[in-house]
Design a protein around this motif. Structure first.
Motif, PDB file in Angstrom:
ATOM      1  N   HIS B 239      -9.292  -2.233  18.632  1.00 52.11           N
ATOM      2  CA  HIS B 239      -8.556  -2.087  17.609  1.00 52.11           C
ATOM      3  C   HIS B 239      -7.740  -3.381  17.664  1.00 52.11           C
ATOM      4  N   ASP B 241      -5.068  -5.714  17.809  1.00 53.93           N
ATOM      5  CA  ASP B 241      -3.620  -5.465  18.269  1.00 53.93           C
ATOM      6  C   ASP B 241      -2.530  -6.060  17.563  1.00 53.93           C
ATOM      7  N   SER B 243      -2.322  -6.050  14.565  1.00 54.78           N
ATOM      8  CA  SER B 243      -2.139  -5.276  13.264  1.00 54.78           C
ATOM      9  C   SER B 243      -1.085  -4.434  13.624  1.00 54.78           C
ATOM     10  N   PRO B 244      -0.143  -4.497  12.586  1.00 51.83           N
ATOM     11  CA  PRO B 244       0.972  -3.201  12.693  1.00 51.83           C
ATOM     12  C   PRO B 244       0.403  -1.740  12.801  1.00 51.83           C
ATOM     13  N   ALA B 245      -0.777  -1.519  12.055  1.00 50.99           N
ATOM     14  CA  ALA B 245      -1.297  -0.157  12.017  1.00 50.99           C
ATOM     15  C   ALA B 245      -2.698  -0.119  13.369  1.00 50.99           C
ATOM     16  N   HIS B 246      -2.647  -1.286  14.053  1.00 47.56           N
ATOM     17  CA  HIS B 246      -3.735  -1.440  15.090  1.00 47.56           C
ATOM     18  C   HIS B 246      -5.080  -0.926  14.486  1.00 47.56           C
ATOM     19  N   ASP B 386      -0.449 -14.681   9.026  1.00 42.68           N
ATOM     20  CA  ASP B 386       0.871 -15.158   8.801  1.00 42.68           C
ATOM     21  C   ASP B 386       1.450 -15.251  10.185  1.00 42.68           C
ATOM     22  N   VAL B 390       4.896  -9.028  11.555  1.00 45.16           N
ATOM     23  CA  VAL B 390       5.526  -7.922  11.772  1.00 45.16           C
ATOM     24  C   VAL B 390       6.854  -7.996  10.623  1.00 45.16           C
ATOM     25  N   GLU B 391       7.131  -8.948  10.200  1.00 42.90           N
ATOM     26  CA  GLU B 391       8.137  -9.142   9.162  1.00 42.90           C
ATOM     27  C   GLU B 391       7.680  -8.596   7.963  1.00 42.90           C
ATOM     28  N   GLU B 393       4.986  -6.653   7.512  1.00 42.94           N
ATOM     29  CA  GLU B 393       4.879  -5.047   7.646  1.00 42.94           C
ATOM     30  C   GLU B 393       6.135  -4.373   7.623  1.00 42.94           C
ATOM     31  N   ILE B 394       7.181  -4.930   7.904  1.00 41.31           N
ATOM     32  CA  ILE B 394       8.579  -4.117   7.667  1.00 41.31           C
ATOM     33  C   ILE B 394       8.819  -4.188   6.282  1.00 41.31           C
ATOM     34  N   ILE B 397       7.097  -1.169   4.608  1.00 40.97           N
ATOM     35  CA  ILE B 397       7.245   0.192   5.098  1.00 40.97           C
ATOM     36  C   ILE B 397       7.419   1.299   4.284  1.00 40.97           C
ATOM     37  N   LYS B 401       6.092   5.546   3.449  1.00 41.21           N
ATOM     38  CA  LYS B 401       6.819   6.929   3.317  1.00 41.21           C
ATOM     39  C   LYS B 401       5.854   7.835   2.459  1.00 41.21           C
TER      40      LYS B 401
END
Lengths: 165, 401
Positions: B239, B241, B243-246, B386, B390-391, B393-394, B397, B401
């Motif tokens: 997976h 690592d 990647s925010p979604a792994h 990039d 993380v930013e 992905e935030i 987000i 939902k």
């Protein structure tokens, strides 16, 4: 002397440059919240997500299977700890035994998860890591004054909604 | 390799003046299952009394815990009607098991005439007081497992008879090799030594004992080969690592072959049948697994490298229940002239399938793809990612939902 338009342009450029510096010129720490999340809907701090926990005895040669709980609930609880948090905070509980009070706090940094509680028979501390979005593994230690027990633990996301009291 | 050579098995101490050729007796030495020794073996000798030809004063015996209503005595005592007991204790050694035992003592008969006789005396080894793991009579005064074949009929005497050349000779040395039927209790003896960590040596009551000696070989406790016991075929799922979604990247199989142990490590070779050029070495310490390897890539002259570090988390399987799961990290890279190019940092999940791998293909053909990573395109995505994922992905987000 700069014209008003020139001032606006300069200000705009300054904001852009500042923005670039703050984004690229500084080594940005790994800011929370840290995906993948234990509770997919981090905007709802009341409802969490259910996980299965399988435990194995680490100190035995064959790591014998001790049992599993399909009732571990993680509820996102904001950032830990303001004003410059580096971790996410979760509440966790065993929804099957709310009166027993097996519940505690989990924090998460990157894909590392740290858990503790002291409301059951023993003190509990766990440290594990997400390998995929829905599965991770690590270590669980429980102890009291003159006793400790080491477990290996595998967490697998069930994904159903849950709540901790 | 610190392969300690096994010391001489017999270690029989025989006075030259009383040299008995034990080989003539025809009693084979019990192998106790590990006569060839083991890597990292430690040998310890435990001596009760002194090897001093019954020199007085007597040498103290350890009778701790022994329950007997008769009067006891020490080494070297020549007083009749006294029972000789000695405990060999604290024999257990953490991290080791007792793999072989060699027992030896020297004794001589005391009683020549009258109501007391050495000829019906018993020698016993026992872990508890309900039964003896080994028992024999010195003479033919009692029927049963007697030692008269060792020293000749009548030498230790019979009830109320006149003795014996053995008295003048100072007795003789008994050991694994000449104690009658000792070989038949070898496995029980080893098992009991490992269980109890102590053993009582007991000789009745008209026989004197100069010394008793126990020599033990200790072998390091070995775990079964973790990666091959229960099938040597594993599936690896990687997976991303970063990647925010792994996200899942790739699935490969891994095959392990146990090679040897090295200190605290188990050493394995490993290879893949899906990516046949991917192979290397693995070491297991406890439940941690450390691996490195290389692979060749078709249409590339640059060697590719892999390092994995993971840990067995679940129950370690066997032939009946092969499933075993482990989790950790993998990094793939290739050489260049500077720092090397990172192909991928991946999280990995490994699970034993229970299958048995075919032998590795020799020589290994080049792989069509990378190993922890699926294909070149995704690698580029990863490398070019990039610096602040993380930013990103935030910011997205809300769409999850």
């Amino acid at each position: 002397m700069l014209t008003t338009t020139a001032k606006k342009r300069t200000l705009k450029l300054g904001v852009i440059v500042l923005g670039m510096v703050s984004t690229y010129g500084w080594a940005a720490p790994p800011l929370p919240p840290h995906p993948p999340y234990l509770d997919s809907n981090i905007t709802d701090i009341r409802e969490g997500e259910l996980w299965k926990m399988e435990v194995f005895i680490d100190s035995k040669l064959s790591h014998p299977f001790l049992g599993q709980l399909e009732t571990i609930c993680f509820v996102y609880d904001g950032l830990y700890s303001p004003p410059n948090p580096s971790q996410d905070k979760y509440k966790w509980c065993d929804v099957a035994s709310p009166s027993f009070g097996w519940a505690g706090v989990a924090t998460k940094e990157g894909d590392q998860v740290f858990m503790h509680n002291d409301q059951g028979k023993f003190y509990n501390g766990a440290q594990w890591e997400l390998t995929s979005k829905d599965e991770g593994a690590g270590h669980w230690r429980l102890w009291e004054n003159n006793f400790f027990f080491d477990l290996n633990v595998i967490f697998t996301r069930i994904g159903k909604p849950c709540r901790c009291q | 390799m610190c392969d300690k050579k096994r010391p001489d098995v017999h270690q029989v101490k025989i006075p030259i003046a009383f040299g008995i050729v034990l080989a003539l007796i025809g009693q084979s030495l019990p192998t106790n299952g590990l006569a060839a020794g083991c890597e990292g073996m430690i040998t310890k000798t435990y001596l009760g009394g002194k090897i001093d030809e019954y020199l007085l004063p007597t040498d103290p015996a350890d009778t701790t815990g022994y329950s007997l209503s008769y009067p006891l005595t020490d080494f070297d005592s020549t007083v009749i009607d006294r029972h000789m007991v000695h405990r060999f204790s604290n024999l257990a050694m953490a991290g080791y098991s007792i793999a072989d035992a060699r027992f030896e003592f020297k004794a001589k008969p005391l009683a020549t005439t009258g109501p007391h006789s050495s000829g019906n005396d018993t020698i016993r080894l026992r872990f508890d007081f309900t039964s003896a793991v080994y028992s024999a009579y010195f003479g033919s005064g009692n029927s049963g497992n007697d030692l008269s074949a060792v020293f000749g009929a009548g030498q230790w005497g019979t009830n109320n008879s006149t003795l014996t050349p053995m008295v003048a000779a100072g007795g003789m040395v008994f050991n694994n090799a000449n104690l009658t039927n000792f070989g038949s209790v070898a496995s029980a003896l080893l098992s009991g030594l490992n269980t109890h960590g102590q053993i009582y040596f007991y000789v009745q009551d008209d026989t004197a004992v100069d010394y008793a000696q126990l020599t033990l070989d200790y072998c390091p406790l070995k775990k079964p080969p973790v990666l091959t016991d229960g099938g040597n075929h594993w599936m690896l799922t990687s997976h991303q690592d970063a990647s925010p979604a792994h996200v899942e990247l790739n699935r490969q199989d891994l095959c392990f072959k146990y090679v040897t142990s090295s200190g605290t490590h188990q050493v394995y070779r490993w290879y893949s049948t899906v990516s046949p050029s991917w192979r290397g070495w693995a070491r297991v310490e406890g439940d941690q697994v450390f691996m490195h390897g290389d692979y060749a890539l078709a249409n590339s002259k640059t060697p590719q490298h892999t390092a994995l570090q993971w840990e067995v988390a679940s129950e370690i399987g066997n032939q009946k229940q092969p499933s075993t799961k482990g989790y950790g990290h993998c990094v793939d890279w290739e050489n260049n002239t500077t720092y090397g190019n990172t192909n991928m940092f991946a999280n990995v999940r490994l699970e034993r399938t229970g299958k048995t791998c075919p032998e590795a293909v020799e020589p290994p053909p080049a792989n069509k793809t990378y190993v922890c990573t699926p294909k070149r395109e995704q690698i580029k995505i990863d490398i070019d990612i990039d610096p602040a994922p993380v930013e990103k992905e935030i910011s997205s987000i809300s769409s999850i939902k």
